[in-house]
Enzyme design. Structure first.
Site: not given
Length: 291
Positions: A53, A97, A120
């Site tokens: 990422k 994460q 997200d």
């Protein structure tokens, strides 16, 4: 007859090129999109994901910030980092994460993220907005699947779509996005009766159940488009390899188009994360998608 392979790497490259162009425009306005990634613990897979990422962010001109906490960090310590990032106007996107260590309540942490920075798309405000058809930050993997489907089929209106799996991360938001695209949507799960029969009626199949090669040729209508979200590692003939939720070799002669594993949906997830970060930056500065 053999299905066309849907090249996720090529599609992701196109998305990233679009994002890089958008970032360049924002920088002319004095806006530098920034993504903060929070990693708790030392899970090897999570470390790889975070590294990828950060690399993609750098490639498209997005500033990235990494916050690494030890595996024994308290929930309060994680929440303090999230609160600081929420308050930092220079940070446009926040990603925690997953998975988090078992002693930390994932829902509590995800709910603490400012919905406007939730790249997200997991905050309940964004989940609810998605189900209502409002423009919100959308989970990256389903959004990537939609991009692949539109690139392959164009207009999806009227298509019968079957989503195999009802997870909060993929299955449910995938169904909502397909509904928003005017598809007729069926969601199959562990309690579905005769799932192969229901799946066999679909023009579009999105497999996101987490069971290796579960979906065989008898599940697929001839000419259907198959999007395989599954990533499963199996041992075969003494060697380890990645496979999807679809029995690729069996379905290849039946479908009209199919994503491979790896190289299908996977690359799209990070590309759409970058796109979400740019979208968040625009929205936070009161700009439309065209500005």
């Amino acid at each position: 007859m053999s299905a066309t392979l849907i090249d996720g790497k090529a599609a992701a490259a196109r998305v990233l090129a679009e994002v890089a162009a958008d970032v360049a425009v924002l920088k002319t306005k004095g806006i530098e999109p920034a993504l903060a990634v929070v990693l708790v613990g030392d899970d090897p897979a999570s470390q790889v994901y975070v590294r990828n990422k950060v690399l993609r962010a750098g490639e498209v001109g997005i500033r990235s910030l990494e916050y690494r906490l030890s595996a024994d960090a308290s929930a309060e310590a994680v929440l303090e980092v999230v609160a600081a990032l929420n308050a930092d106007a220079s940070v446009n996107g926040i990603l925690v994460q997953l998975p988090l260590p078992a002693h930390i309540d994932e829902t509590r942490v995800l709910q603490a993220i400012d919905p406007a920075k939730d790249v997200d798309g997991f905050h309940s405000e964004n989940v609810g907005g998605l189900s209502q058809g409002r423009p919100v930050l959308t989970p990256c993997t389903p959004a990537g699947c939609m991009r692949l489907l539109r690139d392959t089929l164009g207009d999806l209106s009227g298509k019968h779509s079957v989503v195999v799996g009802r997870s909060n991360i993929v299955g449910k938001p995938m169904a909502a996005l397909l509904l928003a695209a005017n598809c007729s949507v069926t969601v199959l799960h562990s309690r579905s009766v005769k799932p192969e029969k229901l799946c066999g009626q679909a023009d579009i199949v999105v497999a996101a159940v987490g069971r290796p090669q579960m979906i065989g040729a008898n599940w697929i209508k001839p000419g259907a488009v198959v999007i395989d979200v599954g990533i499963n590692r199996i041992d075969e003939d003494g060697r380890s390899r990645l496979v999807g939720d679809v029995d690729f070799d069996a379905v290849l002669p039946v479908a009209s188009a199919i994503t491979p594993v790896p190289g299908g949906v996977g690359p799209m997830t990070i590309a759409l994360l970058m796109q979400n970060t740019v979208t968040a930056a625009r929205q936070q500065h009161g700009l439309t998608a065209q500005e």
